[in-house]
Design a protein around this motif. Structure first.
Motif, PDB file in Angstrom:
ATOM      1  N   ALA A  64      68.980  42.510  -7.324  1.00  0.00           N
ATOM      2  CA  ALA A  64      68.638  43.889  -7.669  1.00  0.00           C
ATOM      3  C   ALA A  64      69.386  44.822  -6.732  1.00  0.00           C
ATOM      4  O   ALA A  64      69.759  44.446  -5.625  1.00  0.00           O
ATOM      5  CB  ALA A  64      67.133  44.109  -7.560  1.00  0.00           C
ATOM      6  N   GLY A  65      69.584  46.040  -7.194  1.00  0.00           N
ATOM      7  CA  GLY A  65      70.257  47.055  -6.387  1.00  0.00           C
ATOM      8  C   GLY A  65      71.608  47.385  -6.984  1.00  0.00           C
ATOM      9  O   GLY A  65      71.801  47.355  -8.192  1.00  0.00           O
ATOM     10  N   LYS A 114      69.727  34.142 -12.734  1.00  0.00           N
ATOM     11  CA  LYS A 114      68.648  33.979 -13.709  1.00  0.00           C
ATOM     12  C   LYS A 114      68.107  35.320 -14.185  1.00  0.00           C
ATOM     13  O   LYS A 114      67.604  35.414 -15.295  1.00  0.00           O
ATOM     14  CB  LYS A 114      67.516  33.135 -13.129  1.00  0.00           C
ATOM     15  CG  LYS A 114      67.925  31.712 -12.809  1.00  0.00           C
ATOM     16  CD  LYS A 114      68.617  31.039 -13.967  1.00  0.00           C
ATOM     17  CE  LYS A 114      67.710  30.165 -14.755  1.00  0.00           C
ATOM     18  NZ  LYS A 114      68.374  29.438 -15.838  1.00  0.00           N
ATOM     19  N   ALA A 115      68.191  36.345 -13.335  1.00  0.00           N
ATOM     20  CA  ALA A 115      67.714  37.676 -13.713  1.00  0.00           C
ATOM     21  C   ALA A 115      68.293  38.686 -12.741  1.00  0.00           C
ATOM     22  O   ALA A 115      68.584  38.360 -11.587  1.00  0.00           O
ATOM     23  CB  ALA A 115      66.187  37.728 -13.681  1.00  0.00           C
ATOM     24  N   GLU A 116      68.470  39.911 -13.239  1.00  0.00           N
ATOM     25  CA  GLU A 116      68.969  40.963 -12.360  1.00  0.00           C
ATOM     26  C   GLU A 116      68.498  42.324 -12.840  1.00  0.00           C
ATOM     27  O   GLU A 116      68.212  42.517 -14.023  1.00  0.00           O
ATOM     28  CB  GLU A 116      70.491  40.936 -12.261  1.00  0.00           C
ATOM     29  CG  GLU A 116      71.216  41.338 -13.526  1.00  0.00           C
ATOM     30  CD  GLU A 116      72.720  41.369 -13.349  1.00  0.00           C
ATOM     31  OE1 GLU A 116      73.225  42.267 -12.659  1.00  0.00           O
ATOM     32  OE2 GLU A 116      73.383  40.473 -13.905  1.00  0.00           O
ATOM     33  N   ASP A 117      68.427  43.236 -11.909  1.00  0.00           N
ATOM     34  CA  ASP A 117      68.130  44.638 -12.176  1.00  0.00           C
ATOM     35  C   ASP A 117      69.100  45.417 -11.288  1.00  0.00           C
ATOM     36  O   ASP A 117      68.777  45.745 -10.151  1.00  0.00           O
ATOM     37  CB  ASP A 117      66.676  44.957 -11.847  1.00  0.00           C
ATOM     38  CG  ASP A 117      66.312  46.410 -12.136  1.00  0.00           C
ATOM     39  OD1 ASP A 117      67.098  47.109 -12.815  1.00  0.00           O
ATOM     40  OD2 ASP A 117      65.250  46.855 -11.667  1.00  0.00           O
ATOM     41  N   THR A 118      70.304  45.637 -11.786  1.00  0.00           N
ATOM     42  CA  THR A 118      71.350  46.266 -10.991  1.00  0.00           C
ATOM     43  C   THR A 118      71.878  47.507 -11.704  1.00  0.00           C
ATOM     44  O   THR A 118      71.662  47.696 -12.902  1.00  0.00           O
ATOM     45  CB  THR A 118      72.528  45.300 -10.739  1.00  0.00           C
ATOM     46  OG1 THR A 118      73.028  44.838 -11.987  1.00  0.00           O
ATOM     47  CG2 THR A 118      72.089  44.106  -9.899  1.00  0.00           C
ATOM     48  N   SER A 134      59.035  34.781  -8.802  1.00  0.00           N
ATOM     49  CA  SER A 134      59.041  36.114  -9.400  1.00  0.00           C
ATOM     50  C   SER A 134      59.622  37.126  -8.429  1.00  0.00           C
ATOM     51  O   SER A 134      59.293  37.120  -7.242  1.00  0.00           O
ATOM     52  CB  SER A 134      57.618  36.559  -9.764  1.00  0.00           C
ATOM     53  OG  SER A 134      57.090  35.749 -10.780  1.00  0.00           O
ATOM     54  N   LEU A 135      60.471  38.000  -8.946  1.00  0.00           N
ATOM     55  CA  LEU A 135      61.028  39.082  -8.153  1.00  0.00           C
ATOM     56  C   LEU A 135      60.374  40.378  -8.624  1.00  0.00           C
ATOM     57  O   LEU A 135      60.522  40.778  -9.779  1.00  0.00           O
ATOM     58  CB  LEU A 135      62.556  39.159  -8.312  1.00  0.00           C
ATOM     59  CG  LEU A 135      63.257  40.201  -7.446  1.00  0.00           C
ATOM     60  CD1 LEU A 135      63.076  39.896  -5.948  1.00  0.00           C
ATOM     61  CD2 LEU A 135      64.740  40.277  -7.789  1.00  0.00           C
ATOM     62  N   TYR A 136      59.629  41.001  -7.721  1.00  0.00           N
ATOM     63  CA  TYR A 136      58.946  42.256  -7.994  1.00  0.00           C
ATOM     64  C   TYR A 136      59.860  43.384  -7.528  1.00  0.00           C
ATOM     65  O   TYR A 136      60.290  43.395  -6.371  1.00  0.00           O
ATOM     66  CB  TYR A 136      57.614  42.321  -7.238  1.00  0.00           C
ATOM     67  CG  TYR A 136      56.657  41.228  -7.668  1.00  0.00           C
ATOM     68  CD1 TYR A 136      55.667  41.476  -8.610  1.00  0.00           C
ATOM     69  CD2 TYR A 136      56.754  39.943  -7.131  1.00  0.00           C
ATOM     70  CE1 TYR A 136      54.798  40.475  -9.012  1.00  0.00           C
ATOM     71  CE2 TYR A 136      55.886  38.934  -7.528  1.00  0.00           C
ATOM     72  CZ  TYR A 136      54.914  39.209  -8.474  1.00  0.00           C
ATOM     73  OH  TYR A 136      54.064  38.217  -8.867  1.00  0.00           O
ATOM     74  N   THR A 153      58.656  46.524 -11.918  1.00  0.00           N
ATOM     75  CA  THR A 153      58.985  45.535 -12.940  1.00  0.00           C
ATOM     76  C   THR A 153      58.993  44.172 -12.258  1.00  0.00           C
ATOM     77  O   THR A 153      59.104  44.079 -11.031  1.00  0.00           O
ATOM     78  CB  THR A 153      60.365  45.776 -13.599  1.00  0.00           C
ATOM     79  OG1 THR A 153      61.355  45.823 -12.581  1.00  0.00           O
ATOM     80  CG2 THR A 153      60.405  47.065 -14.376  1.00  0.00           C
ATOM     81  N   ILE A 154      58.879  43.137 -13.051  1.00  0.00           N
ATOM     82  CA  ILE A 154      58.915  41.777 -12.538  1.00  0.00           C
ATOM     83  C   ILE A 154      59.958  41.012 -13.346  1.00  0.00           C
ATOM     84  O   ILE A 154      59.951  41.040 -14.571  1.00  0.00           O
ATOM     85  CB  ILE A 154      57.550  41.066 -12.672  1.00  0.00           C
ATOM     86  CG1 ILE A 154      56.469  41.845 -11.940  1.00  0.00           C
ATOM     87  CG2 ILE A 154      57.639  39.629 -12.137  1.00  0.00           C
ATOM     88  CD1 ILE A 154      55.060  41.339 -12.210  1.00  0.00           C
TER      89      ILE A 154
END
Length: 154
Positions: A84-85, A121-125, A141-143, A152-153
């Motif tokens: 994330a970021g 596996k997942a990202e929020d960038t 889990s990434l909170y 978000t998770i």
């Protein structure tokens, strides 16, 4: 910031202040250990002769994290990543590569992961807002708490 750490379940890994920085979590499901790095810059060549703080850069920080996880019994073949970021915190009129530090950080992290065969596996960038992240080693889990947007998770 410009740091990385490992932890074991039931502990959680947390970092804040992710604007253009990228928080990357490496973990092996089924093991009770994970690592989180807070990456500030894409490439250690940016140090240009100055003293090198390895945790600051995607290439050197992830190299050190991978070595540590391997030493602790993780299999590089089974590692997974969440990140994330990498926000574009300021708008610049010239659009130079240096002004896109957030996207470049994300690209650099993904390149190192790909080079090592580690799937994201997942990202929020991306975007333009800062984030705080916390990783639960117990359930992978990434909170993510994004400024003015809530949680978000992934």
């Amino acid at each position: 910031m410009a740091d990385w750490k490992t932890a074991e379940a039931p502990e959680r890994l947390r970092t804040s202040g992710l604007g253009s920085c990228v928080g990357v979590v490496l973990y092996e499901e089924g093991l009770s250990i994970a690592a989180m790095a807070h990456i500030m810059l894409p490439d250690s060549s940016m140090a240009a002769g100055r003293s090198l703080q390895r945790a600051k850069f995607a290439d050197t920080a992830l190299e050190d994290v991978l070595a540590c996880l391997k030493e602790k019994g993780c299999s590089l073949r089974r590692l997974q990543a969440k990140l994330a970021g990498g926000a574009q915190m300021f708008s610049f009129s010239e659009g130079s590569d240096m002004s896109r530090i957030g996207p470049r950080n994300s690209e650099a992290v993904k390149a190192v992961l790909k080079e090592n065969g580690i799937p994201v596996k997942a990202e929020d960038t991306g975007g333009s807002k800062g984030r705080t992240i916390e990783f639960s080693i117990m359930d992978s889990s990434l909170y993510i708490r994004t400024v003015n947007e809530g949680k978000t998770i992934i």
